[in-house]
Enzyme design. Structure first.
Site, PDB file in Angstrom:
ATOM      1  N   SER A 190       2.583 -21.293 -11.064  1.00  0.00           N
ATOM      2  CA  SER A 190       1.987 -19.845 -11.175  1.00  0.00           C
ATOM      3  C   SER A 190       3.109 -18.732 -11.747  1.00  0.00           C
ATOM      4  CB  SER A 190       1.375 -19.298  -9.820  1.00  0.00           C
ATOM      5  OG  SER A 190       2.216 -19.547  -8.919  1.00  0.00           O
ATOM      6  N   THR A 191       4.266 -19.002 -11.185  1.00  0.00           N
ATOM      7  CA  THR A 191       5.512 -18.288 -11.606  1.00  0.00           C
ATOM      8  C   THR A 191       5.869 -17.997 -13.106  1.00  0.00           C
ATOM      9  OG1 THR A 191       6.427 -18.635  -9.169  1.00  0.00           O
ATOM     10  CG2 THR A 191       7.427 -17.189 -10.553  1.00  0.00           C
ATOM     11  N   ASP A 240      12.121 -21.959 -14.987  1.00  0.00           N
ATOM     12  CA  ASP A 240      11.318 -22.609 -13.711  1.00  0.00           C
ATOM     13  C   ASP A 240      11.265 -22.316 -12.497  1.00  0.00           C
ATOM     14  OD1 ASP A 240       9.248 -24.363 -13.009  1.00  0.00           O
ATOM     15  OD2 ASP A 240      10.459 -26.304 -13.074  1.00  0.00           O
ATOM     16  N   GLY A 241       9.979 -22.344 -11.902  1.00  0.00           N
ATOM     17  CA  GLY A 241       9.907 -22.087 -10.768  1.00  0.00           C
ATOM     18  C   GLY A 241      10.421 -23.020  -9.474  1.00  0.00           C
ATOM     19  N   ALA A 242      10.162 -22.753  -8.290  1.00  0.00           N
ATOM     20  CA  ALA A 242      10.505 -23.826  -7.387  1.00  0.00           C
ATOM     21  C   ALA A 242       9.673 -23.689  -6.139  1.00  0.00           C
ATOM     22  CB  ALA A 242      12.167 -23.896  -6.640  1.00  0.00           C
ATOM     23  N   GLY A 292       5.606 -29.261  -6.275  1.00  0.00           N
ATOM     24  CA  GLY A 292       4.307 -28.837  -5.766  1.00  0.00           C
ATOM     25  C   GLY A 292       3.122 -29.130  -6.581  1.00  0.00           C
ATOM     26  N   GLY A 293       3.479 -29.120  -7.769  1.00  0.00           N
ATOM     27  CA  GLY A 293       2.522 -28.936  -8.923  1.00  0.00           C
ATOM     28  C   GLY A 293       2.583 -30.460  -9.522  1.00  0.00           C
ATOM     29  N   GLU A 310      10.083 -31.944 -15.137  1.00  0.00           N
ATOM     30  CA  GLU A 310      10.711 -30.724 -14.888  1.00  0.00           C
ATOM     31  C   GLU A 310      12.316 -31.027 -14.839  1.00  0.00           C
ATOM     32  OE1 GLU A 310       7.454 -28.115 -12.650  1.00  0.00           O
ATOM     33  OE2 GLU A 310       8.748 -29.271 -11.117  1.00  0.00           O
ATOM     34  N   LYS A 313      10.225 -18.385  -1.076  1.00  0.00           N
ATOM     35  CA  LYS A 313      10.574 -19.687  -1.299  1.00  0.00           C
ATOM     36  C   LYS A 313      12.308 -19.855  -0.677  1.00  0.00           C
ATOM     37  CE  LYS A 313       7.107 -20.444  -3.839  1.00  0.00           C
ATOM     38  NZ  LYS A 313       7.065 -20.767  -5.242  1.00  0.00           N
TER      39      LYS A 313
HETATM   40  C1  5RP Z   1       5.544 -27.653 -10.361  1.00  0.00           C
HETATM   41  C2  5RP Z   1       6.797 -26.934  -9.319  1.00  0.00           C
HETATM   42  C3  5RP Z   1       6.665 -25.592  -9.343  1.00  0.00           C
HETATM   43  O1  5RP Z   1       7.919 -25.005 -10.022  1.00  0.00           O
HETATM   44  C4  5RP Z   1       6.641 -25.131  -7.859  1.00  0.00           C
HETATM   45  O2  5RP Z   1       5.429 -25.794  -7.136  1.00  0.00           O
HETATM   46  C5  5RP Z   1       6.490 -23.716  -7.524  1.00  0.00           C
HETATM   47  O3  5RP Z   1       5.050 -23.228  -8.154  1.00  0.00           O
HETATM   48  P1  5RP Z   1       4.743 -21.667  -7.998  1.00  0.00           P
HETATM   49  O4  5RP Z   1       5.428 -20.882  -9.176  1.00  0.00           O
HETATM   50  O5  5RP Z   1       3.212 -21.983  -8.574  1.00  0.00           O
HETATM   51  O6  5RP Z   1       4.667 -21.104  -6.916  1.00  0.00           O
HETATM   52  O7  5RP Z   1       7.823 -27.513  -9.062  1.00  0.00           O
HETATM   53  O8  5RP Z   1       6.161 -28.980 -10.209  1.00  0.00           O
END
Ligand code: 5RP
EC number: 5.3.1.6
Length: 218
Positions: A30-31, A81-83, A96-97, A103, A121
């Protein structure tokens, strides 16, 4: 500020890392989606992007950004990317996704990895978030036993298949005080594709959105 507002704030801050003409590595979540919305509203014109998941590929197509094959573009200048968790050394838990393998490939193929998160986070020690491990289906039970041997409590992510046709074990209770060591140990288990620890390839910079504004690590 709500978490979704903070995601938009950090997404906006990440625009200053990106230049027109780049081929950008793009993560999942989502980020990242908020970042792509901000990018679409900016005057930055990418040459193209390398996508870390089917979901991101769809989002890039909606945004009108050309998706390129990593095999055809060589080393990337920048990956965004997010985390799921970030420590002060810029080491991460991701996946998480469920997109952790692609990635990690793109992060490793990029000169710079800028991670964008909201302050929820940030942790002192990684490991509150269950560690995702991508596993070849026939090795599920074998890998599960090995993870128990490392002190973990693996749980199969129900009804989930990765973009690579594999399974995810979400592992709680691991001691992640030495994330470099445990990342290697888990990745050595036959049947593991990769785990969601990003300690060998941490982020080069983390942008963190909080009530007080944007904080930078690195
Ligand atoms: C997907 C990831 C995402 O970066 C992680 O889950 C964070 O997601 P969001 O931005 O929705 O909080 O690692 O595999």
């Amino acid at each position: 500020m709500s978490q979704s507002r903070l995601k938009i704030e950090v997404a906006r801050a990440a625009l200053s890392e990106v230049d027109s003409g780049m081929v950008l590595g793009v993560g999942t979540g989502s980020t990242v989606n908020a970042f792509l919305d901000e990018l679409a509203g900016s005057d930055i014109q990418l040459k193209g992007a390398v996508s870390s998941s089917r979901a991101t590929t769809e989002k890039l197509a909606e945004t009108g950004i050309e998706v390129m094959d990593l095999n055809h573009v060589g080393e990337l200048e920048l990956y965004i990317d997010g985390a799921d968790e970030v420590d002060e050394h810029r080491r991460l838990i991701k996946g998480g996704g469920g997109a952790l393998t692609r990635e990690k490939i793109i992060a490793s193929a990029s000169r710079r990895f800028v991670c964008i998160v909201d302050e929820s986070k940030c942790v002192k020690v990684l490991g509150d978030f269950a560690l995702p491990v991508e596993v070849v289906p026939m090795a599920r039970a074998f890998v599960g036993r090995k993870l128990v041997g490392l002190g973990g409590r693996p749980e199969l992510r129900d009804g989930f298949e990765t973009d690579n046709g594999n399974l995810i074990l979400d592992v709680r209770n691991l001691d992640l005080l030495d994330p470099l060591k445990i990342e290697s140990e888990i990745n050595q288990i036959p049947g593991v594709v990769t785990c969601g620890l990003f300690a060998r390839r941490p982020a080069d910079r983390v942008l963190i959105a909080g009530e007080a504004g944007i904080r930078r690590l690195g």
